[in-house]
Design a protein around this motif. Structure first.
Motif, PDB file in Angstrom:
ATOM      1  N   ALA A 254       4.026  90.435  10.234  1.00  0.00           N
ATOM      2  CA  ALA A 254       3.182  90.380  11.494  1.00  0.00           C
ATOM      3  C   ALA A 254       3.969  91.130  12.947  1.00  0.00           C
ATOM      4  O   ALA A 254       3.367  91.520  13.763  1.00  0.00           O
ATOM      5  N   HIS A 255       5.137  91.095  12.777  1.00  0.00           N
ATOM      6  CA  HIS A 255       6.212  91.687  13.677  1.00  0.00           C
ATOM      7  C   HIS A 255       7.328  92.084  13.312  1.00  0.00           C
ATOM      8  O   HIS A 255       7.900  91.779  12.184  1.00  0.00           O
ATOM      9  N   LEU A 256       7.716  93.203  13.735  1.00  0.00           N
ATOM     10  CA  LEU A 256       8.817  93.755  13.406  1.00  0.00           C
ATOM     11  C   LEU A 256       9.931  93.707  14.633  1.00  0.00           C
ATOM     12  O   LEU A 256      11.071  94.501  14.160  1.00  0.00           O
TER      13      LEU A 256
ATOM     14  N   GLY B 255       9.587  83.323  15.166  1.00  0.00           N
ATOM     15  CA  GLY B 255       9.004  83.229  13.791  1.00  0.00           C
ATOM     16  C   GLY B 255       8.006  84.218  13.604  1.00  0.00           C
ATOM     17  O   GLY B 255       7.143  84.765  14.721  1.00  0.00           O
ATOM     18  N   THR B 256       7.710  84.682  12.472  1.00  0.00           N
ATOM     19  CA  THR B 256       6.812  85.621  11.872  1.00  0.00           C
ATOM     20  C   THR B 256       6.291  85.170  10.596  1.00  0.00           C
ATOM     21  O   THR B 256       6.983  84.218   9.974  1.00  0.00           O
TER      22      THR B 256
ATOM     23  N   ILE C  89      18.643  84.545   8.288  1.00  0.00           N
ATOM     24  CA  ILE C  89      17.043  84.707   7.894  1.00  0.00           C
ATOM     25  C   ILE C  89      16.843  83.377   7.379  1.00  0.00           C
ATOM     26  O   ILE C  89      17.262  82.923   6.335  1.00  0.00           O
ATOM     27  N   ALA C  90      15.938  82.528   7.992  1.00  0.00           N
ATOM     28  CA  ALA C  90      15.552  81.157   7.820  1.00  0.00           C
ATOM     29  C   ALA C  90      14.232  81.607   7.008  1.00  0.00           C
ATOM     30  O   ALA C  90      13.342  82.094   7.910  1.00  0.00           O
TER      31      ALA C  90
ATOM     32  N   SER D 134      12.068  83.221  10.248  1.00  0.00           N
ATOM     33  CA  SER D 134      12.523  83.201  11.378  1.00  0.00           C
ATOM     34  C   SER D 134      13.980  83.784  11.516  1.00  0.00           C
ATOM     35  O   SER D 134      14.901  83.297  10.868  1.00  0.00           O
ATOM     36  N   PRO D 135      14.482  84.801  12.356  1.00  0.00           N
ATOM     37  CA  PRO D 135      15.649  85.228  12.324  1.00  0.00           C
ATOM     38  C   PRO D 135      16.266  84.418  13.248  1.00  0.00           C
ATOM     39  O   PRO D 135      15.954  84.063  14.243  1.00  0.00           O
ATOM     40  N   ARG D 136      17.642  83.968  12.891  1.00  0.00           N
ATOM     41  CA  ARG D 136      18.533  83.209  13.511  1.00  0.00           C
ATOM     42  C   ARG D 136      19.646  84.034  14.383  1.00  0.00           C
ATOM     43  O   ARG D 136      20.287  83.157  14.823  1.00  0.00           O
TER      44      ARG D 136
END
Length: 437
Positions: free
Chosen positions: A66-68, A75-76, A101-102, A126-128
């Motif tokens: 959904a998002h880059l 989160g995406t 990356i979670a 979700s990138p942390r």
């Protein structure tokens, strides 16, 4: 992320059901034991149903994000799109583990019964930590009715996501030490053509007649004029020390390394000053030598955040640190975000202060930081070397403080408020000195 090379294959469960069922029926006929037929009958029925529902369509699957571009902690969703799924009953997805990356579910594994008219359940990602992160890499397997045939598992290639530093929106209440303009939030302290009142002073040759204040002139018996502030904007230069990264990073809302604090502090300060209308420039000391010139606006802030997300620690290869031209002008506020474990950088910082520029050093080194050590290095030797470096660092910080560069630990966007107020008061005191070069 599209795959077309996989084919439907017989599952192990169908093979076992047919094999065990066939052997059981053969034994029942050979030894005359009808009870064996009852035992293996469910396996025979399941195997027969699996064969009856043999897939006739070849599916195509691909995943989409959904998002880059996200801020760390946001989160995406990774959605699985599939065609030719008329024979598919179950979808299984397993996300490849990636650093910082979670995913949700926590293990990255997701199974879903595919019903007519329903889509495949998405994976939440979700990138942390800031940086360039590979997301969406996974394996997908499709299963036909009665688990007779399986398509895959086939790998889907992930895509690179730009993870920007997290922002804490805040507007400072303190003025810049030597602002030179009115376009931003900080007023100019330099007299010139403008619209904002500065003071009333005695008339000098060359003053415009329309500036004469006749009321004061009649009272004092001599001509007096109103002076105004110059309409120019203030400039802020952020110098980011990415020469090395000290400590271990656990991502947002976890332990921070020195580079984590550095990047997030630079992002917060850029947002703070750009949001106030001031011109902001960024210089990163790293092998890439990243630089963003002075500018304002949300697009300029986005450029700064993207550049910060691409920072890689290391020593510049093409130029010595103490010889870098930081492109500063008179009145520029210089903020150096560095743990000050580099003698050349401390020398360059002192040189900026001696040009008459207001220079502030932010210390991003977390308390109790222990750098990573090579396994072959003895722990006691490594501990002694680190303590010696911290001792050298304390001498550098004392040298900076004696040169007029306040050093403060990063404690959120409010870190600079009191320092800026003190420097602003100090900037009002007349002194002899040259301008910046």
């Amino acid at each position: 992320m599209i795959d077309a090379g996989s084919r439907w294959q017989l599952t192990g469960s169908l093979g076992r059901a047919l094999a065990v069922g066939g052997v059981g029926l053969a034994l029942a006929l050979a030894i005359g034991r009808p009870a064996l037929v009852v035992v293996v009958a469910p396996l025979v029925v399941a195997g027969a149903l699996g064969l009856v529902h043999k897939p006739t369509h070849e599916p195509m699957v691909y995943a989409s994000l959904a998002h880059l571009q996200l801020h760390e902690g946001q989160g995406t969703r990774s959605r699985l799109q599939a065609t030719g799924t008329e024979d598919v009953e179950h979808v299984a997805r397993v996300a490849s583990p990636q650093p910082y990356i979670a995913v949700h579910p926590h293990e990255g594994a997701l199974g879903h019964l595919l019903r007519p008219g329903e889509g495949v359940a998405p994976l939440e990602i979700s990138p942390r930590r800031w940086g360039r992160r590979l997301v969406g890499a996974e394996k997908v397997a499709l299963t036909s009715a009665w688990a007779g045939y399986r398509w895959g598992p086939t790998p889907l290639v992930g895509r690179e996501m730009s993870v920007l530093p997290t922002l804490t929106h805040f507007r400072a209440g303190g003025e810049a030490p030597q602002p030179i303009g009115l376009i931003g939030a900080h007023r100019s302290r330099r007299d010139g053509d403008g619209t904002e009142f500065s003071s009333i002073r005695a008339f000098h040759p060359g003053d415009r007649l329309r500036r004469i204040n006749w009321r004061v002139s009649l009272k004092e018996g001599s001509l007096h004029v109103e002076s105004t502030r110059a309409e120019e904007d203030a400039a802020v230069l952020l110098i980011v020390d990415a020469l090395a990264d000290y400590g271990m990073s656990g991502g947002v809302e976890s332990t921070d390394s020195s580079l984590d604090v550095t990047v997030r502090a630079a992002a917060a300060l850029a947002d703070q000053y750009v949001g106030g209308g001031d011109r902001v420039s960024l210089r990163v000391l790293s092998p890439g030598g990243e630089y963003v010139g002075y500018g304002t606006g949300t697009r300029h802030l986005r450029r700064i955040l993207i550049l910060l997300s691409n920072v890689r620690p290391g020593v510049p290869r093409d130029v010595a640190i103490d010889q870098i031209d930081f492109r500063t002008t008179a009145g520029t506020v210089v903020v150096v975000i560095s743990p000050m474990l580099s003698e050349p950088l401390a020398t360059a910082t002192v040189r900026l202060a001696r040009r008459g520029l207001p220079v502030i050093v932010i210390d991003p080194l977390p308390a109790g930081t222990i750098p990573s050590v090579h396994p072959d290095v003895d722990d006691e030797v490594a501990d002694l070397a680190w303590r010696m470096r911290l001792l050298d660092r304390s001498h550098l910080l004392a040298r900076l403080a004696s040169s007029g560069c306040p050093v403060v630990p990063w404690n959120g966007p409010r870190t600079l408020e009191e320092i800026l107020r003190r420097l602003a008061r100090r900037g009002q005191v007349p002194r002899v000195g040259g301008g910046a070069g």
